[in-house]
Motif scaffolding. Structure first.
Motif, PDB file in Angstrom:
ATOM      1  N   ASP A 203      46.494  -1.075 108.138  1.00  0.00           N
ATOM      2  CA  ASP A 203      47.034  -1.029 109.506  1.00  0.00           C
ATOM      3  C   ASP A 203      48.129  -2.086 109.658  1.00  0.00           C
ATOM      4  N   ALA A 204      49.306  -1.745 109.184  1.00  0.00           N
ATOM      5  CA  ALA A 204      50.444  -2.654 109.271  1.00  0.00           C
ATOM      6  C   ALA A 204      51.714  -1.813 109.281  1.00  0.00           C
ATOM      7  N   PRO A 205      52.744  -2.245 110.001  1.00  0.00           N
ATOM      8  CA  PRO A 205      53.990  -1.476 110.034  1.00  0.00           C
ATOM      9  C   PRO A 205      54.692  -1.500 108.687  1.00  0.00           C
ATOM     10  N   PRO A 206      55.516  -0.499 108.398  1.00  0.00           N
ATOM     11  CA  PRO A 206      56.290  -0.512 107.144  1.00  0.00           C
ATOM     12  C   PRO A 206      57.195  -1.730 107.068  1.00  0.00           C
ATOM     13  N   ARG A 207      57.424  -2.203 105.866  1.00  0.00           N
ATOM     14  CA  ARG A 207      58.309  -3.337 105.643  1.00  0.00           C
ATOM     15  C   ARG A 207      59.641  -2.821 105.116  1.00  0.00           C
ATOM     16  N   ARG A 208      60.726  -3.381 105.618  1.00  0.00           N
ATOM     17  CA  ARG A 208      62.074  -2.961 105.210  1.00  0.00           C
ATOM     18  C   ARG A 208      62.605  -3.917 104.157  1.00  0.00           C
ATOM     19  N   LEU A 209      63.118  -3.329 103.078  1.00  0.00           N
ATOM     20  CA  LEU A 209      63.740  -4.106 102.010  1.00  0.00           C
ATOM     21  C   LEU A 209      65.172  -3.632 101.863  1.00  0.00           C
ATOM     22  N   SER A 210      66.104  -4.566 101.783  1.00  0.00           N
ATOM     23  CA  SER A 210      67.510  -4.220 101.589  1.00  0.00           C
ATOM     24  C   SER A 210      67.931  -4.578 100.174  1.00  0.00           C
ATOM     25  N   ALA A 211      69.164  -4.224  99.819  1.00  0.00           N
ATOM     26  CA  ALA A 211      69.674  -4.464  98.468  1.00  0.00           C
ATOM     27  C   ALA A 211      69.523  -5.930  98.086  1.00  0.00           C
ATOM     28  N   GLY A 212      68.994  -6.176  96.894  1.00  0.00           N
ATOM     29  CA  GLY A 212      68.757  -7.535  96.431  1.00  0.00           C
ATOM     30  C   GLY A 212      67.364  -8.044  96.722  1.00  0.00           C
ATOM     31  N   ASN A 213      66.557  -7.275  97.464  1.00  0.00           N
ATOM     32  CA  ASN A 213      65.184  -7.660  97.790  1.00  0.00           C
ATOM     33  C   ASN A 213      64.199  -7.071  96.793  1.00  0.00           C
ATOM     34  N   MET A 214      63.115  -7.797  96.551  1.00  0.00           N
ATOM     35  CA  MET A 214      62.019  -7.261  95.760  1.00  0.00           C
ATOM     36  C   MET A 214      60.698  -7.786  96.304  1.00  0.00           C
ATOM     37  N   VAL A 215      59.636  -7.006  96.051  1.00  0.00           N
ATOM     38  CA  VAL A 215      58.316  -7.397  96.529  1.00  0.00           C
ATOM     39  C   VAL A 215      57.284  -6.827  95.567  1.00  0.00           C
ATOM     40  N   VAL A 216      56.180  -7.552  95.411  1.00  0.00           N
ATOM     41  CA  VAL A 216      55.046  -7.069  94.625  1.00  0.00           C
ATOM     42  C   VAL A 216      53.886  -6.870  95.578  1.00  0.00           C
ATOM     43  N   LEU A 217      53.390  -5.641  95.651  1.00  0.00           N
ATOM     44  CA  LEU A 217      52.268  -5.310  96.520  1.00  0.00           C
ATOM     45  C   LEU A 217      51.027  -5.241  95.657  1.00  0.00           C
ATOM     46  N   ALA A 218      50.191  -6.302  95.749  1.00  0.00           N
ATOM     47  CA  ALA A 218      49.038  -6.412  94.862  1.00  0.00           C
ATOM     48  C   ALA A 218      47.730  -6.047  95.546  1.00  0.00           C
ATOM     49  N   SER A 219      47.682  -6.118  96.854  1.00  0.00           N
ATOM     50  CA  SER A 219      46.439  -5.843  97.573  1.00  0.00           C
ATOM     51  C   SER A 219      46.783  -5.614  99.032  1.00  0.00           C
ATOM     52  N   THR A 220      45.788  -5.631  99.874  1.00  0.00           N
ATOM     53  CA  THR A 220      46.022  -5.473 101.309  1.00  0.00           C
ATOM     54  C   THR A 220      46.587  -6.746 101.928  1.00  0.00           C
ATOM     55  N   THR A 221      46.593  -7.850 101.168  1.00  0.00           N
ATOM     56  CA  THR A 221      47.146  -9.102 101.673  1.00  0.00           C
ATOM     57  C   THR A 221      48.667  -9.059 101.647  1.00  0.00           C
ATOM     58  N   PRO A 222      49.347  -9.356 102.766  1.00  0.00           N
ATOM     59  CA  PRO A 222      50.812  -9.329 102.783  1.00  0.00           C
ATOM     60  C   PRO A 222      51.397 -10.287 101.742  1.00  0.00           C
ATOM     61  N   THR A 223      52.441  -9.853 101.057  1.00  0.00           N
ATOM     62  CA  THR A 223      53.123 -10.679 100.072  1.00  0.00           C
ATOM     63  C   THR A 223      54.561 -10.886 100.511  1.00  0.00           C
ATOM     64  N   PRO A 224      55.164 -12.021 100.151  1.00  0.00           N
ATOM     65  CA  PRO A 224      56.526 -12.295 100.620  1.00  0.00           C
ATOM     66  C   PRO A 224      57.565 -11.415  99.933  1.00  0.00           C
ATOM     67  N   VAL A 225      58.601 -11.081 100.685  1.00  0.00           N
ATOM     68  CA  VAL A 225      59.758 -10.382 100.132  1.00  0.00           C
ATOM     69  C   VAL A 225      60.699 -11.432  99.567  1.00  0.00           C
ATOM     70  N   VAL A 226      61.125 -11.255  98.321  1.00  0.00           N
ATOM     71  CA  VAL A 226      61.983 -12.223  97.647  1.00  0.00           C
ATOM     72  C   VAL A 226      63.385 -11.637  97.535  1.00  0.00           C
ATOM     73  N   GLU A 227      64.395 -12.462  97.837  1.00  0.00           N
ATOM     74  CA  GLU A 227      65.780 -12.035  97.676  1.00  0.00           C
ATOM     75  C   GLU A 227      66.337 -12.658  96.406  1.00  0.00           C
ATOM     76  N   SER A 228      66.606 -11.814  95.408  1.00  0.00           N
ATOM     77  CA  SER A 228      67.099 -12.319  94.131  1.00  0.00           C
ATOM     78  C   SER A 228      67.813 -11.214  93.363  1.00  0.00           C
ATOM     79  N   PRO A 229      69.065 -10.905  93.756  1.00  0.00           N
ATOM     80  CA  PRO A 229      69.820  -9.840  93.072  1.00  0.00           C
ATOM     81  C   PRO A 229      69.957 -10.066  91.571  1.00  0.00           C
ATOM     82  N   ALA A 230      70.133 -11.327  91.149  1.00  0.00           N
ATOM     83  CA  ALA A 230      70.310 -11.600  89.719  1.00  0.00           C
ATOM     84  C   ALA A 230      69.041 -11.268  88.936  1.00  0.00           C
TER      85      ALA A 230
END
Length: 316
Positions: A203-230
């Motif tokens: 029960d959580a809203p969708p998360r938006r990721l833009s170009a250069g963003n990455m995220v690892v979804l490992a469980s129901t616990t929210p994880t930070p979105v990281v900005e790292s194009p390189a």
């Protein structure tokens, strides 16, 4: 007056049949280059038509039937008839075909055009299923990793499912990777545009990721979105058959190479395994990596039938 979409589909179907019959490529035929340059819609139409032929050939192969379109010596009547069938598929019937299964073996990397004009690059030891429907484009990533370059179609969102994780896009480029051997994490990296990602049942809203963003979804616990194009570009070097190292440990580097090769790299010395390394290597050339480690760190390399062992050189 510019041609209608149906006229472009008819022309694209004829070109697709000619390419299929003769092995013709765009850069080898001046007429085809002129035709493609005449209207920006034509490239997509040709891509869809060629995908339709692959669907037809695949269907015949599965049914054990003899192809009715021969590879050589088409008459013009045959071209027109075949083109009409393909144009009909492209124009409306192709979305009724069964889902398409795509997979790769160990060390294999594939680039596959999809019938909607999108393209998918599939990494080693991966499997996915593509289901293009009238109102939606659905992909199920069963294992491994894939990068998607999505053709824009606001009426049919493009959704990738990886376990409970969902990634939705309209016209963008992104990768999805599932964890290995019991690891339920899913990594998402965006190279173009914007995607939305969520976890089914949470029960959580969708998360938006833009170009250069990455995220690892490992469980129901929210994880930070990281900005790292390189870091994203390095991680996706596999699309060109390469592994890009920028300070990874030898242990991690060995794990990356072992994803692509039956001859596995083994780091015999625990302290050596912690050493960091930088370089660009071919995925299918673990011996070159081992040689570079030996030259840089003074290590000893032993090549066996099933393993490449890297250890500390004995002091003289």
């Amino acid at each position: 007056m510019s041609p209608s979409a149906s006229e472009i589909d008819d022309e694209a179907a004829l070109w697709a049949v000619r390419i299929d019959a003769r092995g013709l490529e765009a850069e080898d035929d001046p007429e085809l280059k002129v035709w493609l340059a005449g209207d920006p819609r034509r490239a997509g139409a040709l891509l869809r038509a060629r995908a339709a032929i692959s669907f037809l050939d695949r269907g015949r192969a599965l049914a054990g039937a003899t192809p009715s379109i021969e590879r050589r010596g088409h008459s013009r009547r045959g071209l027109i008839a075949a083109g009409g069938v393909i144009a009909a598929l492209v124009g409306g019937g192709i979305w009724k075909l069964r889902p398409q299964r795509l997979d790769t073996g160990l060390g294999e990397i594939r680039r596959v055009p999809l019938a909607d004009g999108s393209m998918v690059a599939i990494n080693t030891s991966s499997a996915l299923e593509v289901d293009l429907k009238p109102k939606a484009r659905e992909v199920t990533l069963k294992q491994g990793e894939a990068w998607f370059q999505v053709a824009k179609d606001t009426d049919r969102p493009f959704v990738v499912a990886a376990g409970p994780v969902r990634v939705r896009a309209v016209g963008t480029a992104f990768s999805v990777r599932r964890g290995e051997q019991g690891d339920k994490s899913v990594g998402v990296m965006v190279t173009e545009g914007v995607v939305e990602t969520w976890v089914e049942g949470v029960d959580a809203p969708p998360r938006r990721l833009s170009a250069g963003n990455m995220v690892v979804l490992a469980s129901t616990t929210p994880t930070p979105v990281v900005e790292s194009p390189a870091d994203i570009e390095r991680s996706l070097a596999w699309r060109n058959g390469e592994i890009a190292l920028d300070g990874e440990s030898l242990e991690e580097a060995a794990r990356l190479f072992n994803r692509y090769n039956s001859r596995q790299i083994v780091i015999d010395d625990p302290d050596l395994a912690k050493e960091r390394f930088v370089g660009l290597f071919q995925t299918n050339a673990p011996e070159s990596f081992a040689s570079a480690v030996a030259a840089t760190l003074g290590a000893k390399v032993s090549v066996e039938e099933r393993a490449i062992r890297i250890g500390r050189a004995q002091a003289s």
